[in-house]
Design an enzyme around this catalytic site. Structure first.
Site, short mmCIF file in Angstrom:
data_model
loop_
_atom_site.label_atom_id
_atom_site.label_comp_id
_atom_site.label_asym_id
_atom_site.label_seq_id
_atom_site.Cartn_x
_atom_site.Cartn_y
_atom_site.Cartn_z
N HIS A 473 0.83 -1.21 0.00
CA HIS A 473 0.00 0.00 0.00
C HIS A 473 0.87 1.26 0.00
O HIS A 473 0.73 2.13 -0.86
CB HIS A 473 -0.91 -0.03 1.24
N GLU A 474 1.76 1.33 0.96
CA GLU A 474 2.57 2.55 1.07
C GLU A 474 3.51 2.69 -0.12
O GLU A 474 3.80 3.80 -0.55
CB GLU A 474 3.36 2.56 2.39
N HIS A 477 1.60 4.42 -2.84
CA HIS A 477 1.66 5.88 -2.65
C HIS A 477 3.04 6.39 -3.09
O HIS A 477 3.16 7.43 -3.72
CB HIS A 477 1.51 6.24 -1.16
N HIS A 480 3.30 6.84 -6.68
CA HIS A 480 2.51 8.00 -7.09
C HIS A 480 3.35 9.28 -6.94
O HIS A 480 3.25 10.20 -7.74
CB HIS A 480 1.25 8.06 -6.22
#
Ligand SMILES: [Zn+2]
Length: 685
Positions: A473-474, A477, A480
């Protein structure tokens, strides 16, 4: 002070590897003088833009704003990253002092009438200014930001907004520091073998390591870090200890002493409602959501409710199954919140023949870090190589250079994986520098901060499946931020609508669950053998196990967050009374406690971040569930054409497009919630 400014590494050019902050030379006393100098400098820049005698142009107003505040950005990013990931008393004191000062500075900029008039005039002629698409978007975002911060309001309203902003900044800082203090103050010390009953070896080892770190060698310590307490609740056969630990965990922020957050949360809710009213909105939720993909509180409630009803029904069936197990064991008690994880784990074992301590030896942090980079390579052609020459802020942090297929550098990635008392709880991505190319390419420095329990020296750090998911998940990010390819800083990387920002991160989690990835990277930490195929299939089969509980835990928090911020006039609100009522209204099962109870709900009170926005994870999940289907429809989880669109419209696009448009560009159509309900197992198929 003069001396600190003259010889202050924060204010000098950073010339080390990757022009990273010179952490090895930084100490807390550098920050205040650097902040003061940077603020003065930025104030002068803003005043000059506002007072420019030339008529407003994109270049002399918007681009000039984009070029301003560089020193302040540098100092702030270093400071707040340290305050989150490796704080101490000195940094905490600075944080309390600087939060209201930064808020005032921000207000002075956004409430500067002359500046607002220039932005307003430009926006009115936007179509005739000859702007490219990105410039038009940046101008529009500035205009929205000015209006939403009170631009154009009468002076007394502006003054009140500024005062509210300052007070909220102070309260938000205190809120987060209080939670950290409560977490730091608590240790469950396990004294002898009886206290260790049921605990898997890896947890015992981690608890021994924590005890040694906390000055209790030879003992075992469970902390309130999620990676410690959740495992304890899952495995400890000692119901009394589970209850003790759970109560401490669930009551962070309501100690009744100096670190109590109830009054702080109440005041924050009240101030937010007042701010929204001054800006012409019915409630804070209306204000907040107007600039989100969701647009209205009704849209958010519809989504939450559509998930809540089936999730609650499912959780009640899960509860029944757990109660049956208690009775079958001869237990003479009703399932309580501190029993849920323990009996759920037993049930997982009984129904799926799957024991979390069986999978853990195959989920090594180091191999899973390889896995997140591998997926980035297959999707986006990125390579990584670990660096040892970049000085970092803590000995446990690591760094990698990330490069494109042609060898050109993309970013510096910092991974800071282990829990420690100086780190706030939770997991997050942040940056020390954002990508932009207004005056030449600036490469980002991105950081992932996690809270995994550190293994004893020389042993592999083993993760639960949830931990592994958080890692992906991190990193989503992180990508991104790293792949961002925009000109203007305002719309760089993750600076997108809150209910869109979880899309790239949650989408990335899907790759962890692919057999192809698990076969390659889930290898035993001692033997190097891949996870046996039967175990792998069991892991995948059990994915929807306990989803009633997980969805209820999360959705209850999101609904309370929404309700709190939908109160038009929350005078002297009793936070816990409100929470209780809100939960009664939705029929919260007695055996489940909100994932984040209000007095420690850092997403919504430790700063402004997710206030009236905790629903964002579920909103983004509509996108990630539907979005991953795009790969599956092509029969290739790395389908190059789909990955290219994902790169162009999402991971590299920052906020250069409206999120709805960005999604459609990637997917070729608007999202539908069907995949979300299927993913959570909330529809009968
Ligand atoms: Zn996230």
């Amino acid at each position: 002070m003069v001396e600190a400014t003259a010889n202050n590494p924060l204010l000098e050019p950073w010339t080390g590897p990757f022009e990273a902050p010179p952490f090895e030379r930084l100490s807390p006393e550098h920050f205040m003088p650097a902040f003061e100098k940077a603020l003065t400098e930025n104030r002068a820049e803003i005043d000059a833009i506002a007072a420019n005698p030339e008529p407003p142009s994109f270049e002399n107003t918007i681009a000039a704003l984009e070029r301003s505040g560089q020193a302040l950005d540098r100092v702030s990013s270093v400071f707040f990253n340290l305050a989150g990931a490796d704080t101490n008393d000195a940094l905490e004191a600075i944080e309390r002092d600087i939060a209201p000062i930064l808020s005032r500075h921000r207000s002075e900029t956004y409430l500067n009438e002359a500046l607002f008039q220039r932005v307003e005039a430009l926006q009115a002629q936007s179509a005739t200014l000859g702007l490219n698409a990105e410039q038009a978007r940046v101008l529009e975002r500035y205009h929205i930001a000015f209006v939403r911060n009170g631009g154009g309001l009468p002076p007394d309203s502006k003054a009140r907004l500024a005062a509210i902003g300052e007070r909220l900044a102070t309260l938000g800082t205190q809120f987060g520091q209080n939670v950290l203090a409560d977490e730091k103050a608590y240790m469950l010390v396990l004294e002898g073998p009886d206290d260790l009953a049921g605990l898997p070896e890896s947890l015992v080892a981690a608890a021994a390591g924590t005890a040694a770190d906390r000055g209790l060698p030879g003992k075992h310590v469970i902390t309130l870090a999620r990676s410690s307490i959740e495992l304890f609740l899952q495995f400890s056969a000692r119901r009394d200890l589970r209850e003790k630990a759970f109560r401490a965990w669930a009551s962070r922020g309501e100690s009744g002493g100096a670190t109590d957050n109830r009054a702080i949360a109440g005041e924050m809710v009240q101030l937010r409602a007042e701010r929204a009213k001054l800006l012409g909105y019915e409630t804070f939720a209306h204000f907040r959501l107007a600039d989100r993909m969701a647009k209205t509180p009704e849209a958010v409630r519809d989504l939450l409710q559509s998930v809540w009803t089936p999730a609650r029904a499912r959780a009640l069936r899960e509860e029944e199954a757990l109660q049956t197990m208690v009775v079958a064991e001869g237990g003479n008690f009703t399932v309580a919140p501190w029993d849920w994880r323990y009996y759920a784990e037993k049930r997982r074992k009984a129904e799926f023949d799957l024991d979390e301590s069986e999978t853990k030896p195959y989920l090594q942090l180091d191999k899973l870090i390889e896995a997140v980079f591998y997926v980035a390579n297959r999707l986006f052609g990125l390579s990584s190589s670990e660096r040892k020459d970049v000085p970092l802020y803590h000995r446990d942090a690591r760094s990698w250079t990330v490069t494109r297929a042609d060898g050109s550098p993309v970013a510096l990635f910092i991974g800071d994986y282990f829990a420690r008392p100086s780190k706030h709880s939770g997991a997050w991505m942040s940056s020390f520098r954002d990508q932009q190319k207004l005056d030449g390419e600036v490469l980002p420095i991105v950081v992932n901060v996690l809270n995994f329990a550190k293994a004893p020296e020389g042993e592999a750090c083993l993760l639960s499946f949830d931990d592994a998911r958080t890692l992906f998940h991190e990193f989503g990010h992180g990508l991104h931020g790293m792949l961002s390819n925009v000109t203007y800083p305002l719309i760089s990387g993750t600076s997108v609508a809150q209910d869109f920002v979880e899309f790239p991160s949650q989408l990335y989690e899907h790759w962890l669950e692919q057999p192809e990835i698990l076969r390659k990277f889930a290898v035993h930490h001692l033997t190097g053998e891949p996870m046996p195929e039967a175990l792998l299939q069991k892991v995948l089969a059990a994915r929807q196990f306990n989803q009633g509980f997980a969805t209820v835990e999360y959705t209850a928090s999101a609904l309370v967050d929404l309700d709190l911020h939908l109160d038009p006039d929350p005078q002297n609100i009793d936070i816990l009374g409100f929470e209780k009522q809100a939960l009664e209204k939705i029929g919260m099962p007695q055996t489940i406690v909100m994932r984040h109870r209000t007095p420690h709900f850092q997403h919504i009170f430790s700063g402004d971040g997710y206030s009236s926005g905790y629903y964002s994870y579920l909103w983004s999940e509509i996108l990630d569930a539907d979005g991953f289907d795009a790969f599956e429809e092509h029969g290739d989880i790395f389908d190059p054409a789909t990955a290219r669109k994902l790169h162009d419209y999402v991971y590299s696009a920052g906020y250069s497009r409206d999120p709805e448009e960005a999604y459609k560009g990637f997917r070729g159509r608007a999202p539908t919630p069907a995949a979300l309900l299927r993913k959570r197992g909330l529809v009968e198929t």
